[in-house]
Design a protein around this motif. Structure first.
Motif, PDB file in Angstrom:
ATOM      1  N   THR A  67      32.441 -54.793  30.458  1.00 18.46           N
ATOM      2  CA  THR A  67      31.482 -54.152  31.355  1.00 18.46           C
ATOM      3  C   THR A  67      30.312 -53.560  30.583  1.00 18.46           C
ATOM      4  N   THR A  73      24.979 -46.232  40.444  1.00 18.73           N
ATOM      5  CA  THR A  73      25.286 -44.828  40.700  1.00 18.73           C
ATOM      6  C   THR A  73      23.986 -44.066  40.961  1.00 18.73           C
ATOM      7  N   GLU A  84      26.407 -38.618  43.147  1.00 14.29           N
ATOM      8  CA  GLU A  84      27.820 -38.929  42.936  1.00 14.29           C
ATOM      9  C   GLU A  84      28.474 -38.140  41.813  1.00 14.29           C
ATOM     10  N   ASP A 126      30.135 -37.482  33.113  1.00 14.32           N
ATOM     11  CA  ASP A 126      30.517 -37.741  34.508  1.00 14.32           C
ATOM     12  C   ASP A 126      29.946 -39.052  35.046  1.00 14.32           C
ATOM     13  N   GLU A 140      31.794 -42.059  33.784  1.00 18.63           N
ATOM     14  CA  GLU A 140      33.130 -42.128  34.375  1.00 18.63           C
ATOM     15  C   GLU A 140      33.081 -42.636  35.807  1.00 18.63           C
ATOM     16  N   VAL A 141      32.093 -42.169  36.580  1.00 17.20           N
ATOM     17  CA  VAL A 141      31.914 -42.669  37.946  1.00 17.20           C
ATOM     18  C   VAL A 141      31.564 -44.154  37.925  1.00 17.20           C
ATOM     19  N   LEU A 176      32.317 -46.461  35.739  1.00  9.83           N
ATOM     20  CA  LEU A 176      33.455 -47.299  35.375  1.00  9.83           C
ATOM     21  C   LEU A 176      34.435 -47.471  36.531  1.00  9.83           C
ATOM     22  N   ARG A 177      34.484 -46.482  37.407  1.00 13.50           N
ATOM     23  CA  ARG A 177      35.392 -46.580  38.553  1.00 13.50           C
ATOM     24  C   ARG A 177      34.881 -47.565  39.603  1.00 13.50           C
ATOM     25  N   LYS A 178      33.637 -47.968  39.493  1.00 10.62           N
ATOM     26  CA  LYS A 178      33.063 -48.883  40.473  1.00 10.62           C
ATOM     27  C   LYS A 178      33.379 -50.348  40.187  1.00 10.62           C
ATOM     28  N   ASP A 185      36.206 -53.172  37.845  1.00  9.17           N
ATOM     29  CA  ASP A 185      37.526 -53.284  37.214  1.00  9.17           C
ATOM     30  C   ASP A 185      37.334 -53.400  35.707  1.00  9.17           C
ATOM     31  N   VAL A 223      38.587 -49.017  27.805  1.00 13.81           N
ATOM     32  CA  VAL A 223      38.250 -47.863  28.654  1.00 13.81           C
ATOM     33  C   VAL A 223      39.444 -46.926  28.731  1.00 13.81           C
TER      34      VAL A 223
END
Length: 216
Positions: free
Chosen positions: A4, A129, A133, A142, A145-146, A148-150, A152, A216
């Motif tokens: 990613t 992002t 958010e 932050d 981290e947000v 990376l959650r979007k 896989d 990650v």
């Protein structure tokens, strides 16, 4: 899980850093304060919630922070139409897609600014992002981290133009690659943790498969 690219937007994919510096200069002048544009430029990339105190002190933040941020937004808004993608931005995103890399456009900008940039970049298909958010902006991790959650994300690398991107990546325990497109010097970016620094996006594009992805 896939590799990613966590891509900063302002100053990395779109040419906005100097617009932001001028907008902040005008916002401070509205309140009778003069902060030199060189000092403002060096804070661009840091979130607006932190910038006022960083360049003008905690007292100004406590007394006028919200008003200054509102003034900055009003000053920046007319400049939005002038913003252009940086050379190579479209080619970089297209190459990442062709190579099956996941991409997250990790911007701490206002949502309607980010939406405008996505249209400029023809990047509506990519995850993105905005400042809405996150609880805390860069140099806090932050936003990364947000981002990376979007997707896989199994392995990732952060790409940005400022020392604040480098700081955020370090706190997120991810490698970071720097670009000179935001006006920070190569030595500064390397000192703050960048593993490599590129002058332009096309040079970065040529090395996409060799970037220092980390778990990650």
């Amino acid at each position: 899980m896939t590799n990613t690219l966590v891509l900063d937007v302002d100053g990395t994919l779109v040419d906005t850093n100097y617009h932001h510096a001028v907008a902040w200069f005008r916002a401070f002048r509205r309140h009778g304060l003069t902060v030199p544009t060189w000092k403002l430029h060096r804070a661009i990339g840091m979130g607006g919630d932190k910038l006022v105190a960083a360049v003008a002190g905690q007292r100004v933040e406590d007394e006028r922070g919200d008003d200054l941020r509102a003034a900055w937004e009003e000053e920046f808004e007319p400049m939005l139409a002038e913003v252009q993608p940086l050379e190579g931005a479209h080619r970089l995103l297209a190459a990442a897609a062709e190579q099956d890399l996941a991409v997250v456009l990790a911007s701490s900008g206002k949502k309607h600014h980010v939406d405008h940039y996505l249209d400029l970049l023809d990047a509506r298909d990519f995850a993105a992002t905005s400042s809405d958010e996150v609880a805390e902006s860069k140099p806090a991790p932050d936003l990364i981290e947000v981002a990376l959650r979007k997707v896989d994300a199994g392995r990732a690398v952060v790409i940005g133009d400022s020392v604040w991107d480098c700081d955020a990546a370090r706190k997120a325990m991810l490698p970071v690659v720097g670009l000179l497109t935001g006006g920070f010097a190569e030595a500064e970016l390397l000192e703050r943790g960048a593993t490599a620094v590129y002058q332009e996006l096309d040079a970065l594009r040529a090395d996409l498969t060799d970037l220092p992805f980390a778990d990650v």
